[in-house]
Write a protein that holds these residues in place. Structure first.
Motif, PDB file in Angstrom:
ATOM      1  N   ALA A  57      41.427  34.301  42.184  1.00 34.58           N
ATOM      2  CA  ALA A  57      42.467  35.147  41.849  1.00 34.58           C
ATOM      3  C   ALA A  57      41.558  36.454  41.499  1.00 34.58           C
ATOM      4  CB  ALA A  57      43.000  34.877  40.593  1.00 34.58           C
ATOM      5  N   LEU A  58      42.045  37.685  41.792  1.00 34.41           N
ATOM      6  CA  LEU A  58      41.221  38.872  41.989  1.00 34.41           C
ATOM      7  C   LEU A  58      42.410  40.074  41.657  1.00 34.41           C
ATOM      8  CD1 LEU A  58      38.843  40.627  41.935  1.00 34.41           C
ATOM      9  CD2 LEU A  58      38.904  40.408  44.372  1.00 34.41           C
ATOM     10  N   ASP A  59      42.063  40.887  40.832  1.00 32.94           N
ATOM     11  CA  ASP A  59      43.058  42.346  40.842  1.00 32.94           C
ATOM     12  C   ASP A  59      41.902  43.154  41.355  1.00 32.94           C
ATOM     13  OD1 ASP A  59      43.728  44.691  40.181  1.00 32.94           O
ATOM     14  OD2 ASP A  59      44.684  44.130  38.559  1.00 32.94           O
ATOM     15  N   LEU A  60      42.131  43.698  42.533  1.00 32.50           N
ATOM     16  CA  LEU A  60      41.075  44.650  43.102  1.00 32.50           C
ATOM     17  C   LEU A  60      40.629  45.995  42.406  1.00 32.50           C
ATOM     18  CD1 LEU A  60      42.648  44.705  46.699  1.00 32.50           C
ATOM     19  CD2 LEU A  60      40.240  43.548  45.986  1.00 32.50           C
ATOM     20  N   LYS A  61      41.531  46.102  41.446  1.00 30.11           N
ATOM     21  CA  LYS A  61      40.998  47.500  40.602  1.00 30.11           C
ATOM     22  C   LYS A  61      40.139  47.001  39.473  1.00 30.11           C
ATOM     23  CE  LYS A  61      45.106  50.173  41.701  1.00 30.11           C
ATOM     24  NZ  LYS A  61      46.368  50.681  41.057  1.00 30.11           N
ATOM     25  N   ASP A  62      39.820  45.744  39.219  1.00 29.77           N
ATOM     26  CA  ASP A  62      38.823  45.027  38.446  1.00 29.77           C
ATOM     27  C   ASP A  62      37.316  45.181  39.004  1.00 29.77           C
ATOM     28  OD1 ASP A  62      37.195  43.638  36.570  1.00 29.77           O
ATOM     29  OD2 ASP A  62      39.054  42.393  35.949  1.00 29.77           O
TER      30      ASP A  62
END
Length: 234
Positions: A57-62
């Protein structure tokens, strides 16, 4: 040693088609998206097809989380970059009403791509790997209704083509899939199917994600072109 293909922004349409296509060539696959609840199903589908896969799981802006995930993945041989917005109600104003602030927001989607490239590039040069990006038709055809998104899409395309020119002699392939239309089985396709009053027959004019993934594989292997355009928009 096994080779690894990383799919950024995986969904049930083109992302999974890319995972299957590279998986058939013996690549282990890593799936990345914010929708963690779908990952187990995706991994199981690939396992049934004989493809070894894992998901994060990954929010690319993090950027901190992005760096940690790339550390955990380790060596990367191919990156497919396919994140995209699926909220069709959240489109920015059309181009004549576009503000500088709206352009800055739209450009935020480009920066994680640059972060990923900088992180994986040394290994790609070492292994002769590649980067494949998906972008929109507004990068090559004026689409005023997309406003600031057209600017960020064009910026991504230029970045990819310029990378291709810089890296071809170093043995790294970089290419872009320029897409005009709804991709079958994808998230946007589901939205369009669910609202025929709003979208009319748009759901009938779809692109086949398996065909696009096959072309992407040929581009990566043949390395004779940096772009393919897929459009059902006339």
């Amino acid at each position: 040693m096994s080779r690894t293909a990383v799919v950024f922004g995986v969904g049930p349409g083109l992302g999974m088609s890319m995972a299957h296509r590279f998986g058939r060539e013996g690549y282990d696959v890593v799936l990345l998206s914010r929708r963690e609840e779908r990952h187990a199903g995706f991994v199981a589908e690939l396992a049934e097809a004989g493809v070894k896969a894992r998901a994060f799981a990954l929010d690319l802006k993090d950027r901190v989380r992005l760096s940690a995930v790339l550390d955990e993945i380790g060596d990367v041989d191919v990156v497919y970059w396919g994140p995209g917005a699926t909220d069709l109600d959240g489109l920015p104003p059309e181009i004549t009403s576009t503000t500088a602030d709206e352009v800055r927001v739209a450009m935020d989607w480009l920066y994680p791509a640059v972060d990923v490239v900088q992180r994986v590039l040394p290994g790609l040069v070492e292994r002769g790997g590649g980067l494949v990006f998906a972008g929109g038709l507004s990068a090559v055809r004026p689409m005023p209704v997309l406003g600031a998104l057209a600017l960020s899409t064009a910026a991504l395309r230029n970045y990819v083509l310029t990378l291709n020119a810089a890296l071809a002699e170093k043995g790294v392939y970089v290419g872009t899939l320029t897409i005009g239309g709804v991709i079958a089985r994808g998230d946007i396709h589901g939205v369009v199917l669910g609202d025929p009053v709003r979208f009319g027959n748009l759901a009938e004019r779809t692109l086949d994600p398996d065909e696009i993934a096959e072309t992407a594989w040929r581009m990566f292997v043949e390395r004779d072109r940096a772009e393919e355009v897929f459009s059902v928009l006339g």
